[in-house]
Motif scaffolding. Structure first.
Motif, PDB file in Angstrom:
ATOM      1  N   SER A 328       6.050 -13.072   2.231  1.00 16.73           N
ATOM      2  CA  SER A 328       5.692 -14.156   1.332  1.00 16.73           C
ATOM      3  C   SER A 328       5.124 -13.667   0.015  1.00 16.73           C
ATOM      4  N   LEU A 329       4.731 -12.383  -0.048  1.00 18.37           N
ATOM      5  CA  LEU A 329       4.173 -11.810  -1.265  1.00 18.37           C
ATOM      6  C   LEU A 329       4.948 -10.545  -1.621  1.00 18.37           C
ATOM      7  N   PRO A 330       4.904 -10.100  -2.890  1.00 17.53           N
ATOM      8  CA  PRO A 330       5.611  -8.880  -3.296  1.00 17.53           C
ATOM      9  C   PRO A 330       5.114  -7.646  -2.556  1.00 17.53           C
ATOM     10  N   ASP A 331       5.922  -6.572  -2.596  1.00 23.10           N
ATOM     11  CA  ASP A 331       5.578  -5.320  -1.920  1.00 23.10           C
ATOM     12  C   ASP A 331       4.225  -4.776  -2.373  1.00 23.10           C
ATOM     13  N   LYS A 332       3.931  -4.899  -3.655  1.00 24.59           N
ATOM     14  CA  LYS A 332       2.687  -4.332  -4.174  1.00 24.59           C
ATOM     15  C   LYS A 332       1.452  -5.080  -3.679  1.00 24.59           C
ATOM     16  N   ASN A 333       1.644  -6.250  -3.061  1.00 24.80           N
ATOM     17  CA  ASN A 333       0.526  -7.050  -2.540  1.00 24.80           C
ATOM     18  C   ASN A 333       0.548  -7.135  -1.017  1.00 24.80           C
ATOM     19  N   ILE A 334       1.163  -6.142  -0.367  1.00 24.18           N
ATOM     20  CA  ILE A 334       1.293  -6.203   1.087  1.00 24.18           C
ATOM     21  C   ILE A 334      -0.078  -6.144   1.775  1.00 24.18           C
ATOM     22  N   GLY A 335      -1.027  -5.446   1.157  1.00 27.47           N
ATOM     23  CA  GLY A 335      -2.371  -5.385   1.731  1.00 27.47           C
ATOM     24  C   GLY A 335      -3.040  -6.747   1.719  1.00 27.47           C
ATOM     25  N   LEU A 336      -2.929  -7.455   0.601  1.00 20.91           N
ATOM     26  CA  LEU A 336      -3.508  -8.797   0.511  1.00 20.91           C
ATOM     27  C   LEU A 336      -2.815  -9.741   1.480  1.00 20.91           C
ATOM     28  N   ALA A 337      -1.491  -9.613   1.613  1.00 24.05           N
ATOM     29  CA  ALA A 337      -0.750 -10.463   2.543  1.00 24.05           C
ATOM     30  C   ALA A 337      -1.213 -10.229   3.985  1.00 24.05           C
ATOM     31  N   LEU A 338      -1.341  -8.956   4.362  1.00 25.00           N
ATOM     32  CA  LEU A 338      -1.722  -8.638   5.735  1.00 25.00           C
ATOM     33  C   LEU A 338      -3.161  -9.051   6.023  1.00 25.00           C
ATOM     34  N   SER A 339      -4.071  -8.791   5.090  1.00 23.72           N
ATOM     35  CA  SER A 339      -5.479  -9.138   5.328  1.00 23.72           C
ATOM     36  C   SER A 339      -5.670 -10.652   5.392  1.00 23.72           C
ATOM     37  N   THR A 340      -4.933 -11.393   4.561  1.00 20.53           N
ATOM     38  CA  THR A 340      -5.026 -12.854   4.602  1.00 20.53           C
ATOM     39  C   THR A 340      -4.510 -13.376   5.937  1.00 20.53           C
TER      40      THR A 340
END
Length: 401
Positions: A328-340
Motif C-alpha cells: 500500500s506504500l512505496p518501497d522507500k516507506n516499507i518500514g512505516l508500512a510494516l510498523s503501522t
C-alpha cells in the motif's frame, strides 16, 4: 576484514535476522514471566499494579511503532536493530540492578516501569527491522515468507522466554532471571555484525502517519480483530479450563494452540507469497471455528481441538494480511508500512484486555471466545476490503497503459 566476516548467502542472512528477533523475544518473554510474580509476591502490590506494568510496555510499543518504521526507512534496519537491542539490554540491566541492589520499595517499582518503556520502544524497533531487513536482503516479492519466519521466531522466543523465566524464578532466583534477560539481546549483536546492511533511500520519508493509516487500516483492522482470539486464548483459556473442572488438561490445551500455530507456519508458510484472499479467508474461518468450539465446549477434548484449530488458523493471518499492507506504500516507506500494520497487533491486545475482562465478568469465560469468534467474522470483511484495494491499485497502472 569486516566484510569478509559477513554472510554471503542472503537467505541465510535473513534467517540470522529472524534469530535476532528470537533472542530479543526471549528477553521479553522472561520479563513477562517474572515481573508479574515479583510485583505481586515480592513487592506485595495488587493485580492492578501487575496489570499496569504489562500495560505500560504495550502502550510504549504502540506509541513508538511509527517512530520505529521511520527510523528503519531513514537510517536503515541495521541501525534500527542495534538501537532496539541496546534498549532491550538496558531494560534487562535496570531490572537486574534493581533486584540485586535495591530493597523491595516503591522506587524499585518505578524503575521497573521505566524499564518497560525502554523495552517497549526496543521491541518496536526490533519487530520492524526484523521484517524490513530480510525483505531488503531477499526482495519484496518474498515478503510473505519473511513474515512467516518472523512469526515463528516471535512465537518460539516468547514461549522459550516464558518457560525459562518461570523456571529461573522458582529454581535459581529472580536475579538470575534478570541476568538472562540482559544477556539474551547481547548475543543478538553477534548476528548483527555478520549480516550485511541493506540500501537506505537517501531522501527522508515525508509521508504522514495519517496517510499510512488510511492506506493500511483495512489490512490492519483484520489483523487486529484476528488477534483478539490470540489474546483470549493466552489470557483466559487456562482459567476457563480450571473453572470448567478440566484443570489437568489446561496446560496441554495451551500447548496445542502453540502446536497448531507452528504447524501452519511450517506447512503453509512457503505459500504465503503466492496465496491471497482465499487462503486468508480460509485461515480466519479455521480460527473462528476453533474459537466457537472452545466457547461451546462440553468436554475438554472439544476445547483442546478448538485451541489447536485457533492456533492453526491465526498463524497465517499475520503474513497474509501483511502483503496488501506492505504494497500500500512505496518501497522507500516499507518500514512505516510494516510498523503501522504491526501496531494493530497491540491494538487488538488492548481491545481484548479492556473489553474481554468486562465480558468475562458479566457472562463468564466462555463468552470471550464467542466474542472472539464474531471478531474473526468481522476480520473476514476487512480482509476482502484489503485485497480488493490491492487489486484496484494493480489494475490502475494497466488501465493507464
Amino acid at each position: 576484514m569486516n566484510a569478509v566476516l559477513r554472510i554471503k548467502n542472503d537467505l541465510v542472512a535473513a534467517s540470522m535476522v529472524a534469530s535476532i528477533l528470537f533472542l530479543a523475544l526471549v528477553s521479553l518473554g522472561l520479563s513477562l514471566a517474572v515481573l508479574p510474580l515479583y510485583v505481586n509476591k515480592t513487592l506485595g502490590y495488587s493485580a492492578f499494579y501487575v496489570g499496569l506494568v504489562v500495560a505500560i510496555e504495550s502502550i510504549s510499543t504502540l506509541l513508538s511503532r511509527a517512530y520505529a518504521g521511520r527510523f528503519s526507512d531513514n537510517h536503515g534496519p541495521r541501525k534500527g536493530m542495534v538501537l532496539g537491542l541496546t534498549l532491550t539490554f538496558s531494560a534487562g540491566i535496570l531490572c537486574y540492578l534493581s533486584f540485586a541492589l535495591l530493597p523491595a520499595t516503591i522506587l524499585t517499582y518505578v524503575i521497573i516501569c521505566f524499564s518497560r518503556i525502554l523495552m517497549g520502544v526496543g521491541e518496536s524497533l526490533i519487530f520492524t527491522c526484523s521484517g524490513t531487513w530480510p525483505i531488503g536482503l531477499v526482495g519484496r516479492e518474498h515478503a510473505g515468507k519473511i513474515m512467516s519466519w518472523v512469526g515463528i521466531a516471535m512465537f518460539l522466543g516468547l514461549a522459550a522466554g516464558n518457560y525459562v523465566g518461570a523456571w529461573s524464578y522458582y529454581s535459581v532466583g529472580i536475579v538470575y532471571a534478570a541476568l538472562f534477560m540482559s544477556l539474551s539481546p547481547v548475543i543478538g549483536f553477534v548476528f548483527v555484525a555478520v549480516v550485511r546492511p541493506v540500501d537506505v533511500h537517501p531522501e527522508r520519508s515525508e509521508i504522514k502517519l495519517a496517510y499510512a493509516i488510511s492506506r493500511i487500516w483495512k489490512s490492519g483492522s483484520g489483523f487486529s480483530l484476528a488477534n483478539i482470539g490470540y489474546a483470549a486464548i493466552t489470557a483466559f483459556l487456562v482459567l476457563y479450563f480450571v473453572e470448567s473442572g478440566w484443570r489437568e488438561e489446561a496446560a496441554f490445551s495451551l500447548s496445542l494452540f502453540g502446536v497448531g500455530y507452528v504447524c501452519a507456519r511450517l506447512t503453509l508458510g512457503w505459500r504465503a507469497d503466492s496465496s491471497g484472499l482465499k487462503m486468508t479467508l480460509f485461515s480466519l474461518l479455521i480460527e473462528a471455528v476453533g474459537l466457537l468450539l472452545i466457547g461451546l465446549a462440553t468436554s475438554p477434548q472439544q476445547a483442546m481441538i478448538g485451541a489447536f484449530l485457533t492456533g492453526f488458523g491465526l498463524s497465517m493471518v499475520y503474513p497474509l494480511l501483511a502483503l496488501p499492507a506492505l504494497k500500500s506504500l512505496p518501497d522507500k516507506n516499507i518500514g512505516l508500512a510494516l510498523s503501522t500494520y504491526e501496531s494493530c497487533f497491540d491494538i487488538g491486545i488492548l481491545i481484548a484486555g479492556i473489553i474481554g475482562g468486562s465480558i468475562v465478568s458479566w457472562f463468564g469465560y466462555e463468552s470471550i471466545f464467542i466474542f472472539s469468534f464474531f471478531c474473526c467474522l468481522l476480520a473476514m470483511a476487512s480482509t476482502v476490503l484489503a485485497f480488493r484495494q490491492l487489486e484496484d491499485e494493480q489494475m490502475e497502472p494497466a488501465a493507464a497503459v
